[in-house]
Write an enzyme that holds these catalytic residues in place. Structure first.
Site: not given
Ligand SMILES: NC(=O)c1ccc[n+]([C@@H]2O[C@H](COP(=O)([O-])OP(=O)(O)OC[C@H]3O[C@@H](n4cnc5c(N)ncnc54)[C@H](OP(=O)(O)O)[C@@H]3O)[C@@H](O)[C@H]2O)c1
Length: 295
Positions: A43, A48, A77, A111
């Site tokens: 994704d 991004y 997106k 998005h």
């Molecule tokens: N459509 C939208 O508006 C929107 C908004 C936000 C996100 N997204 C999508 O959703 C995806 C995921 O959301 P997100 O990146 O915002 O947040 P998330 O996946 O909830 O959290 C990522 C954070 O958690 C840490 N992490 C990951 N796995 C871990 C584990 N097993 N143990 C401890 N810490 C861990 C990562 O650190 P490290 O990287 O240092 O491991 C990072 O700081 C995004 O990458 C994006 O593709 C979409």
């Protein structure tokens, strides 16, 4: 890996790898590692600023025989500055294809629920007809907006709505509305990016100990058992692997229920209806595309 069949009969892996906030320098390697571990859903988004590097990671994985293009499910997106009219959206779709170095994109989303969403949706619909996109979706639409959009657009029902879902913001009612309209929900920020001490929450830790899993694995499994598609981001291969290992256990009804008690019924990030937030998004249009026509 579990697969979910969307309302257009396309299949999507239930767990995906997100690249939000991964720097340009690190993205190609992260995508390559994720594919090597087994992720098939990737994704990204124009916002991004790493589509090109996502494309590099994909090309390397395909070249090395880790995966075929057909096995991958790539999402991107259109951001608000691409959603000012049909023409801008069309240009942006083709630019994404070029940056990702792909003949087609599996899933293309709007998005944010702002701007000329109907004009952009028509551009996405035409690209879908031309075979450049397989599935179309929306993101950050609340249930009311999703229903209006389903009823009013003349292209078709979105396959997906990508929305924030995590233990702090569980969205039980929204999920029911999306089931009614046959729009698959896809959870972003499943860990709420670690906000409010998610990884050390006592209830999640207790459940994690019981299953000999990590808190991250419990949260992903909880989302999977709620039939959501889930996107998790990590830059570290060991965490990517940990997050991928969530198909070999099952949470009991009791534990699923206990996680329900964590719901705060509000975003861990921001409210898409907050005027200040809407203003911020509108400013992005002016900043990213000077002179763009405003509606
Ligand atoms: N459509 C939208 O508006 C929107 C908004 C936000 C996100 N997204 C999508 O959703 C995806 C995921 O959301 P997100 O990146 O915002 O947040 P998330 O996946 O909830 O959290 C990522 C954070 O958690 C840490 N992490 C990951 N796995 C871990 C584990 N097993 N143990 C401890 N810490 C861990 C990562 O650190 P490290 O990287 O240092 O491991 C990072 O700081 C995004 O990458 C994006 O593709 C979409």
């Amino acid at each position: 890996m579990n697969y979910i069949t969307l309302n257009n009969e396309e299949k999507i892996p239930q767990l995906g790898f997100g690249v939000y906030q991964i720097s340009k320098e690190e993205t190609a390697q992260a995508v390559y590692e994720a594919i090597k571990i087994g992720y098939r859903l990737i994704d990204t988004a124009i916002a991004y600023d790493n589509e090109e590097e996502v494309g590099d990671g994909i090309q390397r994985a395909i070249k090395e025989g880790l995966v075929t293009r057909e096995e991958l499910c790539i999402t991107t997106k259109l951001f608000v500055h691409n959603v000012v009219n049909y023409e801008e959206a069309t240009k942006a779709i083709h630019a994404s294809l070029t940056r990702l170095k792909l003949d087609y994109i599996d899933i293309f989303l709007l998005h944010q629920p702002y701007g000329d969403i109907y004009g952009a949706w028509r551009a996405l619909g035409l690209a879908q007809k031309e075979g450049k996109i397989k599935s179309l979706g929306i993101s950050n639409f609340d249930s009311a907006k999703m229903i209006e959009f389903v009823k009013m657009n003349d292209v078709g029902i979105p396959q997906i709505n990508q929305i924030e879902i995590n233990p702090w913001y569980q969205r039980e009612e929204d999920i029911v509305w999306h089931q009614k309209y046959n729009v698959q929900v896809e959870a972003w920020a499943p860990f709420a990016e670690g906000r409010q001490g998610l990884f050390t929450n006592p209830i999640l830790l207790k459940i994690a100990q019981k299953y000999k899993k990590s808190v991250a694995q419990i949260v992903l499994r909880w989302l999977i058992q709620r039939n959501s598609v889930v996107l998790a981001k990590s830059i570290r291969p060991e965490r990517m692997k940990e997050n991928f290992e969530v198909f070999d256990f099952c949470l009991s009804d009791e534990d699923m229920k206990e996680i329900t008690s964590l719901d705060q019924q509000q975003s861990a990030f921001f409210d898409h209806h907050n005027p200040e937030m809407v203003e911020w998004f509108m400013d992005r249009i002016e900043n990213l595309q000077p002179g763009a026509k405003r509606w």
